[in-house]
Design a protein around this motif. Structure first.
Motif, PDB file in Angstrom:
ATOM      1  N   MET A  64       1.709  34.547 -20.705  1.00  0.00           N
ATOM      2  CA  MET A  64       1.912  33.718 -19.531  1.00  0.00           C
ATOM      3  C   MET A  64       2.300  32.305 -19.952  1.00  0.00           C
ATOM      4  N   SER A  65       1.533  31.657 -20.801  1.00  0.00           N
ATOM      5  CA  SER A  65       1.661  30.252 -21.194  1.00  0.00           C
ATOM      6  C   SER A  65       1.877  29.360 -19.976  1.00  0.00           C
ATOM      7  N   GLY A  66       2.364  28.163 -20.158  1.00  0.00           N
ATOM      8  CA  GLY A  66       2.547  27.244 -19.044  1.00  0.00           C
ATOM      9  C   GLY A  66       1.308  26.419 -18.792  1.00  0.00           C
ATOM     10  N   ILE A  67       1.181  25.944 -17.556  1.00  0.00           N
ATOM     11  CA  ILE A  67       0.095  25.058 -17.166  1.00  0.00           C
ATOM     12  C   ILE A  67      -0.686  25.667 -16.013  1.00  0.00           C
ATOM     13  N   ILE A  68      -1.999  25.576 -16.114  1.00  0.00           N
ATOM     14  CA  ILE A  68      -2.897  25.948 -15.031  1.00  0.00           C
ATOM     15  C   ILE A  68      -3.524  24.660 -14.522  1.00  0.00           C
TER      16      ILE A  68
END
Length: 142
Positions: free
Chosen positions: A1-5
């Motif tokens: 997934m990676s990215g920002i939560i």
């Protein structure tokens, strides 16, 4: 997934539990975590006298809450923080859009009983966010 939560906090035990869930989720999927605390006004207060004065604003208080939680969550993942102006749901959505976040994590506080009828941050975010929303179970927190 990676990215920002993105996760919203307000200093409550339920928000802390949602933030911990967000951290665990971010670690599991290889994402970074951004902690947001909302403030709704530009009210400021001046403390002290003479040349020893401090100006404290709602934004400062919100940033302090976000920073405190972010520092407590830091470890195996990258954790950033900010204060965002607006009502909590609006501020979370705005920050998620600004950061092009993959997901917003919110607690399920006030999703039972009368709060469910009148609305909650989780309900507003779930219905208006342009990214995925994860609603963490926080009922055992407070």
């Amino acid at each position: 997934m990676s990215g920002i939560i993105v996760v919203g906090v307000d200093g409550s035990g339920t928000a802390k539990k949602a933030a911990e869930s967000a951290r665990d989720l971010a670690a599991a999927v290889g994402a970074s975590l951004h902690v947001v605390s909302a403030f709704d006004s530009d009210r400021t207060e001046v403390f002290g006298s003479g040349s020893d004065q401090w100006i404290v604003s709602d934004a400062d208080g919100a940033e302090h809450v976000a920073k405190t939680v972010a520092e407590a969550l830091a470890g195996s993942i990258k954790v950033t923080y900010s204060a965002a102006r607006g009502k909590p749901a609006e501020a979370l959505i705005k920050e998620a859009e600004r950061l092009d976040a993959r997901m917003i994590v919110v607690g399920n506080r006030r999703m039972r009983g009368i709060g469910r009828v009148l609305g909650s941050v989780a309900n507003s975010v779930a219905h208006n966010a342009t990214c995925d929303v994860y609603i963490a179970n926080t009922y055992d927190a407070d």
